[in-house]
Design an enzyme around this catalytic site. Structure first.
Site, mmCIF file in Angstrom:
data_model
loop_
_atom_site.group_PDB
_atom_site.id
_atom_site.type_symbol
_atom_site.label_atom_id
_atom_site.label_comp_id
_atom_site.label_asym_id
_atom_site.label_seq_id
_atom_site.Cartn_x
_atom_site.Cartn_y
_atom_site.Cartn_z
ATOM 1 N N GLN A 116 0.835 -1.196 0.000
ATOM 2 C CA GLN A 116 0.000 0.000 0.000
ATOM 3 C C GLN A 116 0.879 1.259 0.000
ATOM 4 O OE1 GLN A 116 -2.287 1.624 3.468
ATOM 5 N NE2 GLN A 116 -4.051 0.918 2.267
ATOM 6 N N TYR A 195 -6.129 10.367 4.600
ATOM 7 C CA TYR A 195 -4.796 10.748 4.151
ATOM 8 C C TYR A 195 -4.896 11.597 2.868
ATOM 9 C CZ TYR A 195 -3.537 7.547 7.825
ATOM 10 O OH TYR A 195 -3.437 6.945 9.066
ATOM 11 N N ARG A 242 -7.719 1.840 -2.827
ATOM 12 C CA ARG A 242 -8.523 1.729 -1.604
ATOM 13 C C ARG A 242 -9.301 3.019 -1.363
ATOM 14 N NH1 ARG A 242 -7.084 0.502 4.795
ATOM 15 N NH2 ARG A 242 -8.260 -1.441 4.880
ATOM 16 N N GLY A 334 -8.408 -7.236 8.966
ATOM 17 C CA GLY A 334 -7.212 -6.651 9.562
ATOM 18 C C GLY A 334 -6.862 -7.274 10.888
ATOM 19 N N ARG A 335 -7.557 -6.838 11.946
ATOM 20 C CA ARG A 335 -7.203 -7.294 13.292
ATOM 21 C C ARG A 335 -7.298 -8.806 13.451
ATOM 22 N NH1 ARG A 335 -11.330 -4.129 16.643
ATOM 23 N NH2 ARG A 335 -12.430 -4.154 14.641
#
Length: 377
Positions: A116, A195, A242, A334-335
């Site tokens: 990424q 971002y 993304r 993810g987690r």
């Protein structure tokens, strides 16, 4: 449908039976994926102070190589885009060498990776990057940010000139070429979670009056230019994007997602990237259905699981299967991958999952909460 759309393999038909579609193989462009589970990118702050991936990162990713695809954590394409301490980078040869150790380890373990690419925009600090943050407009991130010397008040970013915007597009393209040199199968352009590219998409952080601000067509322009430049540099089949419509991470506000994201997808779809990655996807929301209909290629969906707060006991499997039924092609978690290096095996067999050690998600360094999560064997 795009040539990048996932194509069922013979194994899909032969092994379907009662098996969850999560565990069926598929293709993503030229890649054959062992299953439809993707390890989502997660910032873990284990690189060196100059952004070089450390050897412990090779161990961490290799442990999770059973994912159909790993998307490695947010990595800055230039120095000014750095966000937090010990974030990896990919803008010089030391970064390439460090990442090559990681991709070699993952490949030896049978896995495959995208990287990424993320520019922080206003999410950054001079104490971390050595540069004053650049953003679409001088709209600061509220509150404080972690720096090498602790929490500091966020600074007002400087509005990017058009020359700096063009240079940033070139930096993304150069970073993509370096990522391929480092052994990645491709890159994901990060236009989500507050971002830089996400900041350009929102009229609350983008107050520009030139060709990159104002109208929806102008606000999506930079993301489209970055994706086009990266695709031209390494091939569209190696590029993912993304997005996070309406996600409030990093104090983002968006009140026109129903206009911005369909417009963005109309532009991106013609570039034929490998995939679109939608964060906090909810199959019950009309926007998800709109995006699925508008996108002709592969769609990776990241389920809208509780955050903050504990994961569901199944690690998100039920939500993932609902998204597949609603038209997603791959599912990113993810987690769940963070706490379970052998997540694919655990989900396939119904084994219990390790709980996430929330205190060790970021900024702590070392093995704890990183490479020391137990596996079934």
């Amino acid at each position: 449908m795009s040539t990048n759309t996932l194509v069922p393999t013979a194994t899909d038909t032969e092994t379907a039976g009662q098996e969850s579609p999560l565990f069926r193989p598929a293709r993503l462009g030229a890649l054959r994926l062992a299953n439809r589970l993707v390890m989502a990118p997660m910032t873990r702050n284990r690189a060196s102070a100059t952004g070089v991936p450390e050897p412990i990162m090779a161990t961490y990713y290799a442990q999770r190589a059973s994912a159909g695809l790993i998307i490695a954590e947010a990595t800055t394409p230039n120095a000014v885009g750095a966000t937090y301490p010990h974030i990896p980078a990919i803008h010089d040869e030391s970064h390439v060498a460090g990442w090559r150790r990681v991709t070699d380890a993952v490949r030896a373990a049978g896995g495959q990776m995208f990287l990424q690419l993320q520019h922080g925009g206003r999410v950054g600090h001079p104490e971390t990057s050595g540069h004053h943050p650049l953003a679409p407009s001088p709209v600061p991130l509220p509150g404080t940010i972690v720096t090498p010397s602790g929490h500091r008040e966020n600074v007002v970013p400087r509005e990017m000139t058009e020359q700096e915007i063009h240079a940033t597009v070139a930096d993304f393209a150069a970073a993509a070429r370096r990522a391929v040199d480092a052994g990645f199968a491709g890159v994901e352009v990060h236009a989500a979670n507050g971002y830089l590219l996400h900041q350009f998409l929102s009229r609350h952080t983008n107050h520009r009056t030139d060709g990159y601000g104002g109208s929806v067509a102008n606000r999506v322009r930079l993301t489209v230019e970055v994706v086009r430049a990266v695709a031209e540099a390494i091939g569209a089949e190696r590029v993912g994007v993304r997005i996070a419509p309406g996600v409030t991470a990093n104090a983002m506000t968006e009140d026109d997602v129903d206009e911005v994201y369909p417009a963005l997808l109309r532009e991106l779809d013609g570039l034929r990237p490998a995939y679109l990655h939608v964060v906090f996807a909810d199959p019950d929301q009309p926007l998800f259905r709109t995006l699925r209909q508008a996108w002709s290629g592969t769609l990776i969906a990241n389920p809208a699981l509780p955050w903050p707060g504990p994961l569901p006991a199944d690690g998100g499997r039920a939500a993932a299967e609902r998204l597949l039924a609603a038209g997603a092609d791959l599912i990113s978690l993810g987690r769940s991958f963070l706490a379970n290096p052998d997540l694919v095996t655990r989900l396939r067999t119904g084994a219990p999952l390790n709980p996430v050690r929330e205190a060790h998600l970021m900024y702590v360094g070392g093995e704890t909460g990183y490479t020391d999560y137990p596996t079934l064997d």
